[in-house]
Design an enzyme around this catalytic site. Sequence first.
Site, PDB file in Angstrom:
ATOM      1  N   LEU A   1      46.532  90.412  61.154  1.00  0.00           N
ATOM      2  CA  LEU A   1      46.353  89.131  60.470  1.00  0.00           C
ATOM      3  C   LEU A   1      45.481  88.183  61.277  1.00  0.00           C
ATOM      4  O   LEU A   1      45.360  87.013  60.939  1.00  0.00           O
ATOM      5  CB  LEU A   1      47.717  88.479  60.196  1.00  0.00           C
TER       6      LEU A   1
ATOM      7  N   PHE B   1      46.961  92.892  65.823  1.00  0.00           N
ATOM      8  CA  PHE B   1      46.627  91.593  65.233  1.00  0.00           C
ATOM      9  C   PHE B   1      45.958  91.761  63.863  1.00  0.00           C
ATOM     10  O   PHE B   1      44.878  91.232  63.612  1.00  0.00           O
ATOM     11  CB  PHE B   1      45.730  90.774  66.156  1.00  0.00           C
TER      12      PHE B   1
ATOM     13  N   TYR C   1      56.766  94.584  76.099  1.00  0.00           N
ATOM     14  CA  TYR C   1      57.120  93.620  75.066  1.00  0.00           C
ATOM     15  C   TYR C   1      58.482  93.029  75.436  1.00  0.00           C
ATOM     16  O   TYR C   1      59.531  93.505  74.997  1.00  0.00           O
ATOM     17  CB  TYR C   1      57.211  94.285  73.697  1.00  0.00           C
TER      18      TYR C   1
END
Length: 305
Positions: free
Chosen positions: A234, A232, A83
């Site tokens: 959403l 994920f 990340y």
Amino acid sequence: MPNTNDLPAAATSAGTPITSAPASAAGTWLLGGDLPVHRMGFGAMRLPGRTWEGPAGDPHTARAVLRRAVELGVDHIDTAAFYFYEDLAANTFIREALHPYPEDLVIATKVGPDRDPDHNWLGAADPAKLKDDVHRNLRELGRDHLDLVYLRFLGEDGPGDGRFEALAALREQGLIRHLGVSNATPAQLAEAQAVAPVAAVQNRFSPGHRDADAQAMIASCARQAIAFVPFFPLGGAGAPHIAGLRAVADRHGATAAQVTLAWSLAVSPAMLAIPGTSSLAHLEENAAAAGLRLDAADLAALTDG
């Protein structure tokens, strides 16, 4: 809806009242049977950059978001060494904002794939690279052990060829407390479980991605007291556009994103939410969703959408 009646009683606790720590309102899960975490956590992927290709995040805001998350009752942060965007990295922000860490803070990370400095994705890591990646996470986070490490699959690559064994060996050495798998099929989960206990599965799941395979995996995890941690939650690009979502949100005076998160937590008591954001306002909104209770009519409207 998955049947969660067979969930071991020790795996969860009842929801708690909304307090100054609203993320605690969805209750607690015992990760691996011994590590309590609030069911509403935080995902750090968006802190370095809004997407893998940018634009870059703001370091001051990223650190403020992390500190505020802990103030709101978040005690489970999901990260990874891959990340990053340019010279900004989620692990660095976490260390700068939160070290020395609260005793109850659980940090989960993932190994398996990697990205080069030009942001190109590399292939699946071999056992030696996996060990290097675990030590990289330890250095970047400034920790002497990692609470939860997922082996992230890239498709057909599995736990074999000594990959999960390498992580299990680090667990035996005390460098990892619990192991998980990510983007896993039932066969990959079973193969990993034949090597060492699996405490969590991190797969894609949301109102817009809820196929039969995903629901079967969630039910299987619940029966085995394995946490299911959807990435994920959403949908990957904001709250999904499904029938009934706006009506349910309006009925509760909530946002579509809050209803989506509350829905995921209602699907199974084994579900842990880790919504990610680089916005303080969205963080507050997500944490408040832990206290949103959907009734049968709400769930029917969302499930039928």
